[in-house]
Structure formats: C-alpha cells, structure tokens
Design an enzyme around this catalytic site. Structure first.
Site, mmCIF file in Angstrom:
data_model
loop_
_atom_site.group_PDB
_atom_site.id
_atom_site.type_symbol
_atom_site.label_atom_id
_atom_site.label_comp_id
_atom_site.label_asym_id
_atom_site.label_seq_id
_atom_site.Cartn_x
_atom_site.Cartn_y
_atom_site.Cartn_z
ATOM 1 N N SER A 13 26.654 42.270 42.904
ATOM 2 C CA SER A 13 27.610 43.172 43.119
ATOM 3 C C SER A 13 26.993 44.564 43.520
ATOM 4 C CB SER A 13 28.478 43.699 41.803
ATOM 5 O OG SER A 13 29.530 44.296 42.136
ATOM 6 N N ASP A 107 35.989 36.046 46.065
ATOM 7 C CA ASP A 107 35.721 37.553 45.614
ATOM 8 C C ASP A 107 36.673 38.450 45.973
ATOM 9 O OD1 ASP A 107 34.520 39.799 45.067
ATOM 10 O OD2 ASP A 107 32.447 39.577 46.213
ATOM 11 N N HIS A 141 34.040 36.792 42.173
ATOM 12 C CA HIS A 141 32.913 37.912 42.204
ATOM 13 C C HIS A 141 31.700 37.720 41.095
ATOM 14 C CE1 HIS A 141 31.136 41.554 43.372
ATOM 15 N NE2 HIS A 141 31.239 42.073 42.290
#
Length: 200
Positions: A13, A107, A141
């Site tokens: 991230s 994601d 994600h």
C-alpha cells in the site's frame, strides 16, 4: 554483512510507495517487493536530502460510498498519466536492484494494475529490464502472508468510515500462498544469492 549483501525491502500500500522511493534513492537497497502500491508520490510531497518530489493531490470528491457505508478509495487520486503529474513519478530507473510488483486485480484501494503497468513501461523505456509484475485476478488489496484471513473491509484510524479492500475468498487466499513463495524466492536470489549456505 550489510555492505556485502545489501537490503531487501517488502512493503504494501502506501508503504510500497516508500519502498520504491528507497529503491530509487538508496543504493543499499538491492531488491524491492511492492504489493499493491503506487509508482508515484501520493498526497504529501517526498523529501530526501536535496530531493523533492511533489505528491499528486487527493480528489476526495471521487471517493465512493457503498450501501453498507464503507468507502472505496480506488479513484481517490488524480490520474498519474497526466502530463502535469510527471514530476510526481518515482524514478524507478535509478534503482540499483530488481523490483517485483505484486498486484491484486480486485484492489479497491489503489488502481494497482495501472500503477504497475506504468511503472513497468517507464522502466523499460529507460532500459531497466529487471522490473517484474505478478498479477492475481480476484485478489484484493491486503495480500498478506499465507494463513491471514481475507479482509474485505476494515476501519482505518485516519478515516471516518470503514475502507473497502476487495478480493474474493478462494482467489485471494491462493494469491497469498503464491505471493509468499515468490517473495521469498525473489529475496533469496537477489539478496542472499543461490550459492550462499546458511550458517544456522
């Protein structure tokens, strides 16, 4: 030992953005694994010594809110392909070691697929041929080590509403198994080396 082997960096991230910046500007970084992260500086600028890279702006009006009250941040940033955001791109061609970009195609937090595609294209354009993309359909994600449960939605300490992460159970869990193995193999190859024997 550090001078001989170098450092491997693994991040996810926003951390993956920082990892790519480390790869670009710190020669000690010999291998980098970035999981669902951007190839650009997002939000706040990045500064390091004489280096200044502006962040592309948040576009909060593009945040989507689901029927359950969770938010999707997928379109939260301006398009990094716009000419006016070129200065925000991380110069991956300066990285001393290889880069592995891991993507969950479902994601819901970052447009990871686009970021990885652009990162690979830029690297190829500058003659850096050791950037690899590993992409997983229906994975979300939060690609974490095997055995970690799929987390599709969770609270964030900096946001008022829960955040959607995406992913479908079987595909996501299978992706975590493969990612873990690929990450370990990548770091062993590029940090330790295939011929090095453990002394443990």
């Amino acid at each position: 030992i550090l001078q001989h082997y170098g450092v491997g960096v693994v991040a996810i991230s926003k951390g993956a953005e920082i990892a790519l910046a480390m790869a670009a500007f710190l020669p000690q970084v010999k291998a980098t694994v970035c999981i669902n992260g951007p190839n650009i500086v997002t939000g706040f600028p990045l500064t390091y010594g004489d280096v200044y890279i502006p962040g592309i702006p948040y576009e909060t009006e593009r945040i989507l809110v689901s029927e359950t009250g969770a938010i999707q941040l997928l379109y939260n940033f301006a398009d990094p392909r716009r000419p006016e955001h070129e200065a925000s791109l991380l110069p991956l061609e300066k990285a001393k070691g290889p880069i592995l970009l891991i993507i969950g195609e479902d994601d819901r937090s970052y447009d990871s697929k686009t970021y990885a595609k652009e990162a690979k294209a830029r690297s190829d354009r500058f003659g850096k041929k050791d950037v690899r993309v590993l992409s997983f359909p229906k994975a979300g994600h939060l690609l974490e080590p095997p055995g970690s449960p799929l987390c599709q939605v969770s609270h964030s300490p900096i946001l008022p509403l829960p955040v959607m992460w995406g992913g479908e159970l079987k595909a996501h869990c299978a992706a975590q198994e493969i990612c873990w193995r690929e990450t370990q193999d990548f770091l062993r190859l590029h940090i330790v080396g295939p011929s090095t024997q453990s002394k443990l």
